[in-house]
Design a protein around this motif. Sequence first.
Motif, PDB file in Angstrom:
ATOM      1  N   LYS A 142      -2.883  -1.454 -11.553  1.00 12.96           N
ATOM      2  CA  LYS A 142      -3.536  -0.214 -11.118  1.00 12.96           C
ATOM      3  C   LYS A 142      -2.524   0.936 -11.001  1.00 12.96           C
ATOM      4  O   LYS A 142      -2.843   2.083 -11.290  1.00 12.96           O
ATOM      5  N   ASN A 143      -1.299   0.609 -10.590  1.00 15.32           N
ATOM      6  CA  ASN A 143      -0.264   1.626 -10.397  1.00 15.32           C
ATOM      7  C   ASN A 143       0.637   1.790 -11.619  1.00 15.32           C
ATOM      8  O   ASN A 143       1.696   2.410 -11.520  1.00 15.32           O
ATOM      9  N   GLU A 181      -3.191 -10.293  -5.964  1.00 11.94           N
ATOM     10  CA  GLU A 181      -3.259  -8.933  -5.390  1.00 11.94           C
ATOM     11  C   GLU A 181      -2.114  -8.072  -5.918  1.00 11.94           C
ATOM     12  O   GLU A 181      -2.300  -6.907  -6.266  1.00 11.94           O
ATOM     13  N   TRP A 190      -2.465  -4.755  -8.161  1.00  7.46           N
ATOM     14  CA  TRP A 190      -1.861  -3.527  -7.638  1.00  7.46           C
ATOM     15  C   TRP A 190      -0.893  -2.940  -8.662  1.00  7.46           C
ATOM     16  O   TRP A 190      -0.904  -1.735  -8.932  1.00  7.46           O
ATOM     17  N   ALA A 204       0.807  -1.215   0.000  1.00  6.06           N
ATOM     18  CA  ALA A 204       0.000   0.000   0.000  1.00  6.06           C
ATOM     19  C   ALA A 204       0.844   1.270   0.000  1.00  6.06           C
ATOM     20  O   ALA A 204       0.477   2.266  -0.616  1.00  6.06           O
TER      21      ALA A 204
END
Length: 188
Positions: A67-68, A60, A64, A32
């Motif tokens: 998405k990034n 995951e 992630w 995160a």
Amino acid sequence: EDDKDVKEIYAEYESKLNKPKSIADFVKNDMADSDEYVAIFIPGGHGAMLGLPEDYDLGELLRWGHKNDLFTLAICHGPAALLAANLESPDSFKQDDSDNAKRDFIFKGYKMVAFPTAMDKQMPKIGYLPGPMPWYFAEKLEDLGVTIDNKLASGQTHQDRKLISGDGPLAANDFGKMSAKALLKEFS
């Protein structure tokens, strides 16, 4: 051993290479808040088909990374691990799970190259594998909307957006060059 720059890089990261973090620990503790990564690399070999496609934490991590806007690099059988990005829960992966195939896969519509199923089916006949493989990853990726753009493992590489792929061992050098050039272009 003859390349001074490679030796320096290796020396700098040797402790991390000797004790890598687990994907589960990274997802749980660091993902995160992390902004120091530029790519996810999935090496090839048949081992990429054992456990990684069913690894919820890897799923995951892949979502992630997508998405990034990180690069995803996968060679040979490594693309099998991309199936983890379609997992809904730690126990949702099944080889014949049609519900997972209906989800919106993050790599849907992408083209890539990978080690071909036809060649995997020939491996036991030439003695490379002791018997037939229990499943073939290309079919699963194609069911999720990925196009596998090669029929042979001839050293092909491919980039589609931020997914870079290579079809097998013969592609390793060009795969490395393509990946390095893409990362340098993006971050220089």
